[in-house]
Structure formats: C-alpha cells, structure tokens
Design an enzyme around this catalytic site. Sequence first.
Site, mmCIF file in Angstrom:
data_model
loop_
_atom_site.group_PDB
_atom_site.id
_atom_site.type_symbol
_atom_site.label_atom_id
_atom_site.label_comp_id
_atom_site.label_asym_id
_atom_site.label_seq_id
_atom_site.Cartn_x
_atom_site.Cartn_y
_atom_site.Cartn_z
ATOM 1 N N ASN A 112 -1.391 3.676 55.104
ATOM 2 C CA ASN A 112 -1.140 4.425 54.318
ATOM 3 C C ASN A 112 0.128 5.176 54.495
ATOM 4 O O ASN A 112 -0.234 6.101 55.537
ATOM 5 C CB ASN A 112 -2.012 5.271 53.375
ATOM 6 C CG ASN A 112 -2.696 6.165 54.138
ATOM 7 O OD1 ASN A 112 -1.799 7.509 53.438
ATOM 8 N ND2 ASN A 112 -3.627 6.539 55.169
ATOM 9 N N PHE A 116 0.195 12.465 50.135
ATOM 10 C CA PHE A 116 0.129 13.842 49.625
ATOM 11 C C PHE A 116 0.455 13.313 47.849
ATOM 12 O O PHE A 116 0.689 14.835 47.532
ATOM 13 C CB PHE A 116 0.814 15.205 50.077
ATOM 14 C CG PHE A 116 -0.128 15.708 50.730
ATOM 15 C CD1 PHE A 116 -0.777 15.149 52.216
ATOM 16 C CD2 PHE A 116 0.576 16.574 51.621
ATOM 17 C CE1 PHE A 116 -1.496 14.938 53.052
ATOM 18 C CE2 PHE A 116 -0.582 17.221 53.414
ATOM 19 C CZ PHE A 116 -1.063 16.150 54.094
ATOM 20 N N SER A 175 -1.442 14.538 59.066
ATOM 21 C CA SER A 175 -1.068 13.751 57.911
ATOM 22 C C SER A 175 0.073 13.413 57.759
ATOM 23 O O SER A 175 1.150 14.016 58.916
ATOM 24 C CB SER A 175 -1.220 13.625 56.386
ATOM 25 O OG SER A 175 -2.381 14.367 56.156
ATOM 26 N N ASN A 177 2.667 11.644 57.139
ATOM 27 C CA ASN A 177 3.380 10.870 56.091
ATOM 28 C C ASN A 177 3.758 12.352 55.450
ATOM 29 O O ASN A 177 4.239 11.972 53.906
ATOM 30 C CB ASN A 177 2.895 10.611 55.148
ATOM 31 C CG ASN A 177 1.982 8.883 55.667
ATOM 32 O OD1 ASN A 177 2.859 8.328 56.101
ATOM 33 N ND2 ASN A 177 0.134 9.071 55.293
ATOM 34 N N THR A 178 3.716 13.551 55.766
ATOM 35 C CA THR A 178 4.981 14.405 55.281
ATOM 36 C C THR A 178 5.779 14.425 56.623
ATOM 37 O O THR A 178 5.060 15.351 56.947
ATOM 38 C CB THR A 178 3.879 15.917 54.542
ATOM 39 O OG1 THR A 178 3.375 15.110 53.095
ATOM 40 C CG2 THR A 178 4.577 17.043 54.606
ATOM 41 N N LYS A 213 -7.886 20.088 60.378
ATOM 42 C CA LYS A 213 -8.003 18.915 60.917
ATOM 43 C C LYS A 213 -6.643 18.096 61.824
ATOM 44 O O LYS A 213 -5.554 19.053 61.252
ATOM 45 C CB LYS A 213 -7.981 18.026 59.816
ATOM 46 C CG LYS A 213 -7.524 16.605 59.542
ATOM 47 C CD LYS A 213 -8.365 16.502 58.111
ATOM 48 C CE LYS A 213 -8.660 14.165 58.945
ATOM 49 N NZ LYS A 213 -8.856 13.980 57.252
ATOM 50 N N ASN A 242 -7.437 12.768 62.151
ATOM 51 C CA ASN A 242 -6.978 12.210 60.711
ATOM 52 C C ASN A 242 -6.581 10.350 61.030
ATOM 53 O O ASN A 242 -7.211 10.094 61.984
ATOM 54 C CB ASN A 242 -5.873 12.991 60.652
ATOM 55 C CG ASN A 242 -5.507 13.252 58.744
ATOM 56 O OD1 ASN A 242 -5.393 11.839 58.448
ATOM 57 N ND2 ASN A 242 -5.515 14.040 58.589
HETATM 58 C C1 LIG Z 1 -5.341 5.541 51.864
HETATM 59 C C2 LIG Z 1 -5.953 7.196 52.825
HETATM 60 C C3 LIG Z 1 -5.605 8.495 52.509
HETATM 61 C C4 LIG Z 1 -5.557 9.406 53.141
HETATM 62 N N1 LIG Z 1 -5.428 10.928 52.325
HETATM 63 C C5 LIG Z 1 -5.284 11.814 53.460
HETATM 64 C C6 LIG Z 1 -5.289 13.134 53.005
HETATM 65 O O1 LIG Z 1 -4.697 13.250 51.994
HETATM 66 N N2 LIG Z 1 -5.434 14.334 53.620
HETATM 67 C C7 LIG Z 1 -6.503 14.110 55.208
HETATM 68 O O2 LIG Z 1 -6.739 14.800 55.463
HETATM 69 N N3 LIG Z 1 -6.922 12.537 55.442
HETATM 70 C C8 LIG Z 1 -6.066 11.123 54.613
HETATM 71 N N4 LIG Z 1 -6.579 10.185 54.991
HETATM 72 C C9 LIG Z 1 -7.119 10.312 56.178
HETATM 73 C C10 LIG Z 1 -8.616 10.285 55.837
HETATM 74 O O3 LIG Z 1 -9.476 10.947 55.470
HETATM 75 C C11 LIG Z 1 -9.663 9.495 57.608
HETATM 76 O O4 LIG Z 1 -9.831 11.006 58.726
HETATM 77 C C12 LIG Z 1 -9.241 8.981 58.116
HETATM 78 O O5 LIG Z 1 -8.692 8.033 57.237
HETATM 79 C C13 LIG Z 1 -10.074 8.642 59.050
HETATM 80 O O6 LIG Z 1 -10.817 7.713 58.821
HETATM 81 P P1 LIG Z 1 -11.683 5.872 57.995
HETATM 82 O O7 LIG Z 1 -10.966 5.304 59.293
HETATM 83 O O8 LIG Z 1 -13.098 6.736 57.701
HETATM 84 O O9 LIG Z 1 -10.603 5.814 57.402
HETATM 85 C C14 LIG Z 1 -6.210 9.602 54.799
HETATM 86 C C15 LIG Z 1 -6.633 8.175 54.530
HETATM 87 C C16 LIG Z 1 -6.261 7.081 53.406
HETATM 88 C C17 LIG Z 1 -7.313 5.320 54.453
#
Ligand SMILES: Cc1cc2nc3c(=O)[nH]c(=O)nc-3n(C[C@H](O)[C@H](O)[C@H](O)COP(=O)(O)O)c2cc1C
Length: 355
Positions: A112, A116, A175, A177-178, A213, A242
């Site tokens: 992704n 934000f 993250s 993406n910023t 985080k 993350n």
């Molecule tokens: C589509 C998507 C959007 C995410 N948006 C955020 C976010 O806004 N803030 C954040 O701290 N982590 C975000 N994450 C990261 C998740 O909170 C998590 O740390 C990461 O995906 C690893 O866990 P997972 O393998 O269970 O997905 C996002 C993940 C995905 C897949």
Amino acid sequence: MYALIRPLIFLLPAETAHRLVMAVMRLLARTGLVALIRRDVSDPRLRTEVFGLRFDSPIGLAAGLDKDGEAVRGWEALGFGFVEVGTVTPRPQPGNPPPRLFRLREDAALVNRMGFNNHGAEAMARALASPHSRPLGVNLGKNKDTPLERAADDYLAAFRALADRGDYFVINVSSPNTPGLRSLQSVEALGEIVRPVLQARDGLTMRKPILVKLAPDLSNEDAIELARACETWGVDGLVVSNTTLRREGLRSNPALAAEAGGLSGAPVRARSTELIRVLAGATPLPIIGVGGVFDGREAYEKIRAGASLVQVYTGFIYGGPGTPSRIARELSDLLAKDGFPSVREAIGADQNRLK
Ligand SMILES: Cc1cc2nc3c(=O)[nH]c(=O)nc-3n(C[C@H](O)[C@H](O)[C@H](O)COP(=O)(O)O)c2cc1C
C-alpha cells in the site's frame, strides 16, 4: 462462510473491497445490527494488563484499516481485544492518487501507498464521541504538506485534539508513504516530536500511554538506540513493526511486487518477530507485535519473542471476520498446551530460553 465470499470480494479492486468492508462495518457499528456479528473472546487465559490498561484478548486491530475511527464498535464485536484507529493527521488530506493498494495473493501480502488519507483530527474526535468498551489506540501522524522541521507541531496538535478520546496513543514515524517521514526515526528528530507530546500528556488528569511505532527496515543497532532513547524520555511502549520497503523472495507478479509502497503480511513476519526479540532483549518497554500474523501460532511466536500484545491487519483481509476470535482461540490452546496459565507468563518465553 468468508471462504465462499472472499473470491467475490477479491474480484473487486483492493481499495473498492476495503471501502465496501468499511461501509458494512460502519453500518453495523452505528446500529443494533452489531449484535449479528458479535463473537465471544472471554477467556481468562487471554486476559492481560499492559501499560495500565486491561485487555480481554491480546489480539488487536492494527492501524490503517479504520483510519477515521468510524467502526470501533464493529471491530470490538468481531472479538478484537483492542482497536487502533488512524493514522490521523491534524488536518484532513486525500492521500496518494489511486490505485494505491495492491494484493500480492501468492505471497499472502499487500502493498500500500495510501499516504495517510484521513478526515483529520476533528472529524475523528466526533466519530469517537460515543463510548467504546475495549482499549482504543489512536495512531498519530503528520500532514504531507507540513514541513519536516514542523512535524512536532502536527503530532502535538493531533494528540491534543484526541487526548480524551483514546486510551493510548502511537507516534507513527515509520510509514513509508509520507515523504521524509522515516527520517524522523533518528534519536534527535524523534526526541523533538516525543517530548512535547509527553509533556502535554503529563498535564492531563488521566494517564495516557504514549507509544512509538517503528519500521522493520531499521538496523537492529538503530532500533535499539531509538528504543533506549524512548525509555529515557518516558515513552510507555513500542509498536513493532510497520510495513517494509524490502521486496526479497516474492512469488507474485513482479510488476505488482514492484509497486511503490509498504509491503505487509507474510513477507514481513520473520523480520518483525526478529525485531521484537531484539528490542525485548534490549529494553523493558512493552511491545505491541505486528506483522504477518494470520493464525494463533504466529501470534504466539511474537508473544514468546517478547510482545505483550499482537495486532493484525493483512491477516484479517485474507482471513475475514472470524479472524480475531479464531486467532484468540488458537493462541489460548497453544498457551494451555505449553502449561501457561495466562498469556502474561508467555511474554518473552523464548528470550529467557536464549539467556
Ligand atoms: C492498507 C494498509 C494501510 C496501513 N495504514 C497504516 C497507517 O495509517 N498507520 C500505521 O501506523 N500503519 C499502517 N499500516 C501498517 C499496519 O498497521 C501494520 O503495521 C503492517 O501492515 C504489518 O502488519 P500486517 O502484516 O498484519 O498487515 C497499514 C497497512 C496496510 C496494509
């Protein structure tokens, strides 16, 4: 049931499917219909207390699924023991242009670059006005158009706007993406963000835990340095980890794998667990473990590595609504099999074995 519906949902572009799920969850959360999806996770073995908050289950929803805090009661009903909403920025922003979410099915993963997208802190404060019944985390970020030197102002503004809504808060500097956000993961830059938030927190009547985080792409040495600095400043815990920018060993279509953004799910699992193990060995700060958890065994591995709580995002997308209660049940069975009367006793069990 989800096994039947999933192929249909997966016919939709990933973000359309996400919007559909959010629409259903919002509707359920706002009406009595939430009773239809309620799953019971009451199990004394899974009850725990971390940074002063009580949890019925250590399995929570990770940040990024409910960016605006619109369906908290729905996630609770599904059996998540806690919910983290956000990332929220002080002002609303649209995020990156679509497409910005991709399924890597052969890898049980997602990429992704949402960036934000959210309705801003005031809208979240309104959405969170009705009471919640499980611990609620609020994940804080900065607006894209705020210069990096002013990042601290954004985290503080978002915290102030939501301080009485959340039970704990996460400073998200990881993250991908910023633009430039991850550069805030230096002791100096992070200190400038964390200290004012901690100061504002200390002025509140209710004590609100503040967590940081981290990215899985930090070296172990840098992550340890940051974790120790967090400990010194008075941060209450870490969220590890993350998404990753790495792309090794993927089997999915190379064009998909090459999409810019953060990779989540199965490919991030081992690194996230390793970083949890490294950090739990280096600091006493409680850790929320996240990355590639699809079943109870994978949650258990993170707990044994040193996580006090575990979050799920991608595992939920692939596993569906039964996921949190299933993981909780499987975890409880594994704890019982190994003779742990409670999840608390298993935290860091592999650390002690290594020592
Ligand atoms: C589509 C998507 C959007 C995410 N948006 C955020 C976010 O806004 N803030 C954040 O701290 N982590 C975000 N994450 C990261 C998740 O909170 C998590 O740390 C990461 O995906 C690893 O866990 P997972 O393998 O269970 O997905 C996002 C993940 C995905 C897949």
